[in-house]
Structures are given as C-alpha cells and as structure tokens.
Motif scaffolding. Structure first.
Motif, PDB file in Angstrom:
ATOM      1  N   GLN A 252      70.960  68.929 -20.607  1.00  0.00           N
ATOM      2  CA  GLN A 252      71.465  69.387 -21.891  1.00  0.00           C
ATOM      3  C   GLN A 252      72.817  68.777 -22.232  1.00  0.00           C
ATOM      4  N   ARG A 253      73.289  67.868 -21.430  1.00  0.00           N
ATOM      5  CA  ARG A 253      74.565  67.241 -21.736  1.00  0.00           C
ATOM      6  C   ARG A 253      74.432  66.392 -22.989  1.00  0.00           C
ATOM      7  N   ARG A 254      75.484  66.302 -23.748  1.00  0.00           N
ATOM      8  CA  ARG A 254      75.441  65.541 -24.990  1.00  0.00           C
ATOM      9  C   ARG A 254      75.046  64.095 -24.693  1.00  0.00           C
ATOM     10  N   GLY A 288      69.658  64.043 -32.671  1.00  0.00           N
ATOM     11  CA  GLY A 288      69.618  62.866 -31.812  1.00  0.00           C
ATOM     12  C   GLY A 288      69.841  63.201 -30.352  1.00  0.00           C
ATOM     13  N   GLU A 289      70.721  64.172 -30.067  1.00  0.00           N
ATOM     14  CA  GLU A 289      70.969  64.577 -28.672  1.00  0.00           C
ATOM     15  C   GLU A 289      69.701  65.147 -28.044  1.00  0.00           C
ATOM     16  N   LEU A 290      68.996  65.995 -28.787  1.00  0.00           N
ATOM     17  CA  LEU A 290      67.780  66.599 -28.265  1.00  0.00           C
ATOM     18  C   LEU A 290      66.674  65.555 -28.103  1.00  0.00           C
ATOM     19  N   LEU A 291      66.577  64.637 -29.049  1.00  0.00           N
ATOM     20  CA  LEU A 291      65.589  63.558 -28.924  1.00  0.00           C
ATOM     21  C   LEU A 291      65.913  62.663 -27.730  1.00  0.00           C
ATOM     22  N   GLY A 292      67.200  62.462 -27.472  1.00  0.00           N
ATOM     23  CA  GLY A 292      67.599  61.684 -26.310  1.00  0.00           C
ATOM     24  C   GLY A 292      67.157  62.337 -25.011  1.00  0.00           C
ATOM     25  N   LEU A 315      61.104  55.536 -33.394  1.00  0.00           N
ATOM     26  CA  LEU A 315      62.102  56.476 -33.914  1.00  0.00           C
ATOM     27  C   LEU A 315      62.005  56.490 -35.429  1.00  0.00           C
ATOM     28  N   SER A 316      61.764  57.681 -35.991  1.00  0.00           N
ATOM     29  CA  SER A 316      61.663  57.828 -37.440  1.00  0.00           C
ATOM     30  C   SER A 316      62.693  58.836 -37.915  1.00  0.00           C
ATOM     31  N   ALA A 317      62.713  59.054 -39.220  1.00  0.00           N
ATOM     32  CA  ALA A 317      63.671  60.001 -39.773  1.00  0.00           C
ATOM     33  C   ALA A 317      63.361  61.432 -39.362  1.00  0.00           C
ATOM     34  N   SER A 318      62.158  61.694 -38.894  1.00  0.00           N
ATOM     35  CA  SER A 318      61.775  63.055 -38.541  1.00  0.00           C
ATOM     36  C   SER A 318      61.631  63.286 -37.041  1.00  0.00           C
ATOM     37  N   GLY A 319      61.814  62.265 -36.224  1.00  0.00           N
ATOM     38  CA  GLY A 319      61.703  62.478 -34.790  1.00  0.00           C
ATOM     39  C   GLY A 319      61.424  61.209 -34.022  1.00  0.00           C
ATOM     40  N   ALA A 364      55.584  63.433 -28.544  1.00  0.00           N
ATOM     41  CA  ALA A 364      56.219  63.349 -29.860  1.00  0.00           C
ATOM     42  C   ALA A 364      57.071  64.584 -30.098  1.00  0.00           C
ATOM     43  N   ALA A 365      58.311  64.376 -30.508  1.00  0.00           N
ATOM     44  CA  ALA A 365      59.217  65.450 -30.913  1.00  0.00           C
ATOM     45  C   ALA A 365      59.548  65.238 -32.385  1.00  0.00           C
TER      46      ALA A 365
END
Length: 383
Positions: A252-254, A288-292, A315-319, A364-365
């Motif tokens: 969960q680190r940035r 972006g942090e969560l997608l990372g 990588l798209s605008a929605s995930g 997919a997220a």
C-alpha cells in the motif's frame, strides 16, 4: 538442493517438450509403422507376427517423449529384435527390421558406449538380413539389396536422425531451463526491491531515532523541555515508520504508476517474456497508486505461476488491463494478493476482475470515468 520451485519448473519443461515431441514426431512415426506393416503383411498371420515389433517401437517412442525410456528399453528391444529374424526367415518381410532399428536408436541414450552400441545395432540388422539367403538363393543380389543394404543404410540414417533430434531437444530443454531461471531471478529481484524499500523506510528512521535519543539524554539535565520535545518527535517518527512498514507489507505504499510500468517491463524482459505496453490515456495520481499496486502484484503472479511468453499491458483513462499467455489449469489460481487488492479497489469505487480462458489470463482494474484524469499525453510503447 533442488527447491520446490525448481522442481516445478523442471516438470513443466518436461511436459512442454513431451507435447512438442508427440505433436511433431508421433504422427509420422505411426504412419510409417502402419505403412510398413501394410506392405509386409500378405496374410493376417503375417500382420500378427510383425505387429509386436511395431508396438514395441511405438511404446519405446512414447516413453522416450516422457523421458522414461530406461524402464521399457530392454523389453521393447528384445521384442523388436525377435521380430526381425522371424520376418526375414519366415514371413519374407524385408521391412521387419524397422522395429529393432527404432527401439535401438532411441535406446542409445541409455548406454555409455553409444558408438559401440550403434555399430552393434547396425551389425545385427545386416547379419539377420543376410540370413535370408538360407531360405532364398534364387536371386542373391535382390536379397542382399532388400534385406541387407537397404535396412543397414536406413538404420544408419534413422540413428543419425535420432541423435540429431536428441541434440535439438537438449538445446530446447536448456533454453527452457534458462528462461525459467531468468523468471525465478526476476522474482528474486522483486523481493530484493521490497527489501530495499524496507531498508529505506527503517534504516534512515533508526539512524535519526538514535541521534535524537542521544540528544535527549544530554538535554535531560540542562533542558528538560527540549528533551521532552525530542522524545515526542522520536515517538512520532517511530509511529510513522510502523505505519509505513505496514503499508509496505500490504503493498500500500505510494507508488508511481509510470515507474511501476517500466519496472514490470524490465522484469518481464529479464525473464525472456515479450511485453507490449499501450498507453491510451492517463489516470489521476490517487487511482494511479492503486493501479500500480495491481500491476506489481500481477507481475509477480505471472512470474511465479504462469509460463508466459507474451504480456500485454494496456493503460486507459478508466484503468489498467494486463493479459498474459501461459496460464495453466482450467480454473484461475486462487491469488490472495489480488483478492486483497480487489477489496481495496471496490472500496475506492472500482472493480478488479480476473479471468482465465484458452490459456490466457486477464487481470483488469477499472474505475468510473469520473476518477480518470484528462489525458495529458497519449502514446504507445511497444516492445
């Protein structure tokens, strides 16, 4: 010591090589066996006499593809060797040598003196073929050609082709094992990166705590107020470090999504996996942090659990979507890391989906478009 992971990789490599052998080599071998049996069988009992040699050759070949020839090599060789003299002397079958030639050439890998064994195989085929002269002396030249020269020449050819095939599959096996070691090394690098992050969090903090405690000890006598302040700051610093360590332990680190994409690409390439990255849009920093985190966890899972050769990251605008081949099994593997992240994505208003179909694994997220930032750059990085 062979680790469980290395054993799994070795078994996986053997399985793939076995499938390659069966798909590419077994059909022509079966066709040749049936054709020779058809050509040499003039009555039903001829087929009955010659069939054991064909069966022995096919069994030996199937066990060879499974790397288990040693267990059946001797029985198959004995059966096939017995069929050749029966074919030469009784049924008049000039192709009955095929069984002993096939089994013998495959069994060469099981003996130490391969050259001597190959010469012995050739001599046996030629000598048995020459015994045809005992029952057929009308056309000596025809007998020598059909029962001695042709079988001997083809035995040499089959033996050489088998040796070359062995070398070829040895090379494939080495390449597969090298690729798997690279994948394992990539996972080790990821663990090292985690250890480095942990060191960055705690190493600096412990050094500062040490200095502050030393300073507080000196101030206890002459400036208790400042000493108390230093201890409060030390307490807050330790509390913050504990929180950061927990975040790191739970991924969960940035994180910087761009850096994570580049890191994933480097890890896949180090493991010999082709990777294609497509950026169709950008997301805001919070998403972006969560997608990372999703990308990091998925990268680790691919390297650990899949036998991937290609990975597509979009990588798209929605995930973000990650698709890889090489998925094993009919059902998706239970991945605890993604399960935890799935709950966090859901809590943030998004959805994490995992699907496996036709040997491909898709992670997919996605988030509502309201979370997406206006794409500042659009690009594509294909590799």
């Amino acid at each position: 010591m062979v680790t469980a992971r290395s054993a799994r990789f070795t078994e996986s490599t053997r399985g793939r090589l076995r499938r390659i052998n069966l798909i590419t080599s077994l059909p022509p071998v079966v066709f040749a066996a049936l054709l020779l049996l058809y050509l040499d069988s003039r009555t039903w009992w001829h087929a009955l006499v010659l069939a054991p040699g064909v069966v022995a050759a096919l069994v030996a070949f199937e066990r060879w593809t499974a790397d288990d020839l040693a267990r059946v090599a001797l029985p198959c060789l004995v059966v096939a060797a017995a069929v050749w003299p029966v074919g030469a002397l009784v049924t008049g079958s000039p192709n009955a040598w095929w069984g002993v030639c096939a089994v013998g050439s495959l069994a060469l890998r099981e003996v130490r003196r391969r050259v001597l064994a190959a010469v012995a195989l050739l001599a046996y085929v030629a000598a048995v073929g020459a015994t045809r002269l005992l029952v057929e002396r009308d056309d000596v030249r025809q007998v020598l050609v059909a029962y001695v020269l042709v079988p001997a020449a083809l035995t040499v050819v089959v033996t050489l082709m088998t040796v070359v095939g062995e070398r070829f599959y040895d090379l494939i096996r080495e390449l597969e094992q090298t690729r798997e070691r690279e994948a394992e090394l990539a996972v080790v690098r990821e663990r090292f990166r985690f250890a480095s992050d942990l060191h960055d969090i705690q190493g600096h903090t412990l050094h500062v705590v040490k200095l502050k405690i030393a300073l507080a000890q000196k101030l206890l006598v002459r400036d208790t107020v400042r000493a108390e302040k230093e201890l409060r700051e030390t307490y807050a610093l330790v509390s913050d470090t504990i929180a950061q360590t927990k975040e790191l332990a739970h991924a969960q680190r940035r994180l910087n999504l761009t850096a994570e994409i580049e890191n994933a690409k480097n890890l896949f390439e180090a493991a010999g996996i082709r990777v294609r990255v497509t950026r169709e849009g950008e997301v805001d920093s919070r998403v972006g942090e969560l997608l990372g985190q999703v990308l990091r966890e998925t990268t680790t899972n691919i390297l650990r659990h899949a036998q991937a050769t290609q990975v597509q990251i979009t990588l798209s605008a929605s995930g973000i979507t990650i698709v890889n081949d090489g998925a094993t099994g009919d059902e998706p593997t239970e991945l605890s890391g993604l399960s935890v992240l799935g709950q966090r994505v859901a809590d943030d208003g998004g959805e994490l989906t995992v699907r496996q179909q036709d040997g491909r694994f898709r992670t997919a997220a996605t988030f509502p478009t309201a979370h997406a930032g206006t794409p500042s750059t659009m690009g594509r990085d294909d590799r």
